[in-house]
Design a protein around this motif. Sequence first.
Motif, PDB file in Angstrom:
ATOM      1  N   GLU A 179     -18.852-122.454 -40.674  1.00  0.00           N
ATOM      2  CA  GLU A 179     -20.155-122.129 -40.108  1.00  0.00           C
ATOM      3  C   GLU A 179     -21.274-122.960 -40.735  1.00  0.00           C
ATOM      4  O   GLU A 179     -22.100-123.514 -40.038  1.00  0.00           O
TER       5      GLU A 179
ATOM      6  N   PHE B 130     -22.716-122.792 -34.322  1.00  0.00           N
ATOM      7  CA  PHE B 130     -23.049-121.457 -34.821  1.00  0.00           C
ATOM      8  C   PHE B 130     -24.556-121.209 -34.880  1.00  0.00           C
ATOM      9  O   PHE B 130     -24.997-120.169 -35.342  1.00  0.00           O
TER      10      PHE B 130
ATOM     11  N   HIS C  60     -31.633-119.271 -37.357  1.00  0.00           N
ATOM     12  CA  HIS C  60     -30.854-118.037 -37.335  1.00  0.00           C
ATOM     13  C   HIS C  60     -29.448-118.359 -36.840  1.00  0.00           C
ATOM     14  O   HIS C  60     -29.270-118.784 -35.705  1.00  0.00           O
TER      15      HIS C  60
ATOM     16  N   GLY D  21     -27.938-120.009 -33.635  1.00  0.00           N
ATOM     17  CA  GLY D  21     -28.395-119.078 -32.609  1.00  0.00           C
ATOM     18  C   GLY D  21     -29.788-119.425 -32.121  1.00  0.00           C
ATOM     19  O   GLY D  21     -29.969-119.812 -30.979  1.00  0.00           O
ATOM     20  N   SER D  22     -30.789-119.349 -33.017  1.00  0.00           N
ATOM     21  CA  SER D  22     -32.164-119.632 -32.591  1.00  0.00           C
ATOM     22  C   SER D  22     -32.974-120.211 -33.752  1.00  0.00           C
ATOM     23  O   SER D  22     -32.532-120.210 -34.895  1.00  0.00           O
TER      24      SER D  22
ATOM     25  N   ARG E  19     -25.593-117.400 -35.703  1.00  0.00           N
ATOM     26  CA  ARG E  19     -25.045-116.305 -34.886  1.00  0.00           C
ATOM     27  C   ARG E  19     -24.516-115.162 -35.752  1.00  0.00           C
ATOM     28  O   ARG E  19     -24.439-114.028 -35.313  1.00  0.00           O
ATOM     29  N   ASN E  20     -24.145-115.469 -37.005  1.00  0.00           N
ATOM     30  CA  ASN E  20     -23.604-114.420 -37.860  1.00  0.00           C
ATOM     31  C   ASN E  20     -24.726-113.637 -38.566  1.00  0.00           C
ATOM     32  O   ASN E  20     -24.460-112.794 -39.406  1.00  0.00           O
TER      33      ASN E  20
END
Lengths: 246, 312
Positions: free
Chosen positions: A159, A208, A223, A210-211, A225-226
């Motif tokens: 990740e 991995f 951020h 997200g934002s 995903r985890n």
Amino acid sequence: MIRVVIADDEAPAREKLERWVAEQPDVTVVGSAEDGLSAAQHIDQLHPDLAFLDIQMPTLSGIQVAAQLEPSSAPLIVFVTAFDEHAVKAFEINAVDYLLKPYDLDRFTHTMQRVRQRLHASQSGAMAVAVGRTQSAGCERLLVPEGERLQLIDAASVEWLQADDNYVHVHTAARTYLLRRTLQDLLSQLGDQRFVRVHKSTAVNLGFVGSLTPLFKGDYEIHLRNGRILRLSRRYRDALFTRMGQ
Amino acid sequence: MSEGTSALVSTGWMWIAVRVHGSHERHLHKPLSWFGSYLRWLPVVCISWITAVYAIRHGIWSAAGRTYEHPSWGFVVVYESLKLTYGAGLWLGVLFGIASYGQWQLQWQRLLRTQEALAEAQLARLQGQLRPHFLFNALNTVSALMHTDVARADRLVAALGDLLRISLRSNEHEMTPLAEELRTLGLYAGIMLERFRDRVTLDWQTDQALLATPVPALLLQPLLENVFKHGVEPTVAHVRITVSVRREAGSVELVIGNSGFMLAPEQADGVGLRNCRERLSIIYGNTASLLVHNEGDGVAARVLIPLPDTIQ
């Protein structure tokens, strides 16, 4: 004494090398492996000066073994192969040592001669590692220490990476591995398809992310995903945006 | 008027002849039976043609209030039948020409395709047999053995020589007694077992009564090569290979099986397997088969070849 690790999955081929290496007065065989993973393990634990790596081996090819090593500390590498046109072409261009099967004692002696010269000039296996990395495109698998042993993990399952002096923490969903490598070297092995640096000491797997949330002075929060939040520094911002925009 | 009715009914029959020509195509290579298959309908055609034409003519004439005059019925039947036979012959000649041309074109294209496939298969087979990787590794094994066991190195060189000779000599269509095919397979296996010593065991289970059966030369080697390539080379685990030959109803069943590795689901056939299938279908049509599937804890490649009548 020159300390040597030999890796070949075919017993007769291995024995031939062991015999000839043992006949050299200034050389000693410290380890012998039947497959790529145990070859990497031997190199990792025994720190040999020289490794003979067969190219076609189970678990990891000789080229993949080379690709997993750290250039500055890698032993000198002599690739051994029966027939691998493309690899041989790459070796010739980069002047990496290789032996073509079947080889005779003259050819072997000549190779050992070159090895001695290179060791005398304090050269490492950096060239072979570089060739290994270009030949095994992007390195889909990563060799990580698991207790006393080494094991292979899928590069896609990593990740993010966190530098820590001369070590890198490799984070996967399941657990974290500690590698004695620099972040820069690890990134050069993994290729830039998947991983991108976001900070002096961190790199993320784009899959991995997200934002992003903007902070002051052009910094961002990433951020994953985890749920983990990493800092994106200005210096690496544009490179990441270009990659994400693609 | 009378010509009009003949033309109308004739056209009907000609149209029917064209419509049914598909079912007669299998006789095209034997013109006599092709014409025969049409001409056996000639009596029916003649009678119905005469009945229809003369009924129409009589009907039209009487509708016009006149009587249709024609020679005696005996003369009409003979005369019209002769005319019809002549006309049918001409028409069938034309049809035969058209159908033959179509068939010839079809076969020509099929031939071209077959030739292309054959050339490809031949090339693949040559590449498969004389795979440089195999040769160089075998030579390296010899060069290693020379230092420890000269007699064994010598046997290995002889085996390699025999294998090369057989590969160069045999062609796509050559048949060989099963005993010879197994001996060749043994040469190949011997070299591979020397290379992968301690990692492989090979068992032979042979029905001695079948050893004279003719089989396509070098059919089995690619199957054993596959076992080494996919089963032995990628793993350090021990692999057990079994080559078995037995009678299965009217066929010889040749199985090359291995333990220790399975086929991935929907794994595509490689050149070696495609080539074997191609050869089997060229030689035996659809009476031979090659199946590769997971069996127990490994893979089995199963070849079924029909036994020749003399042995059955």
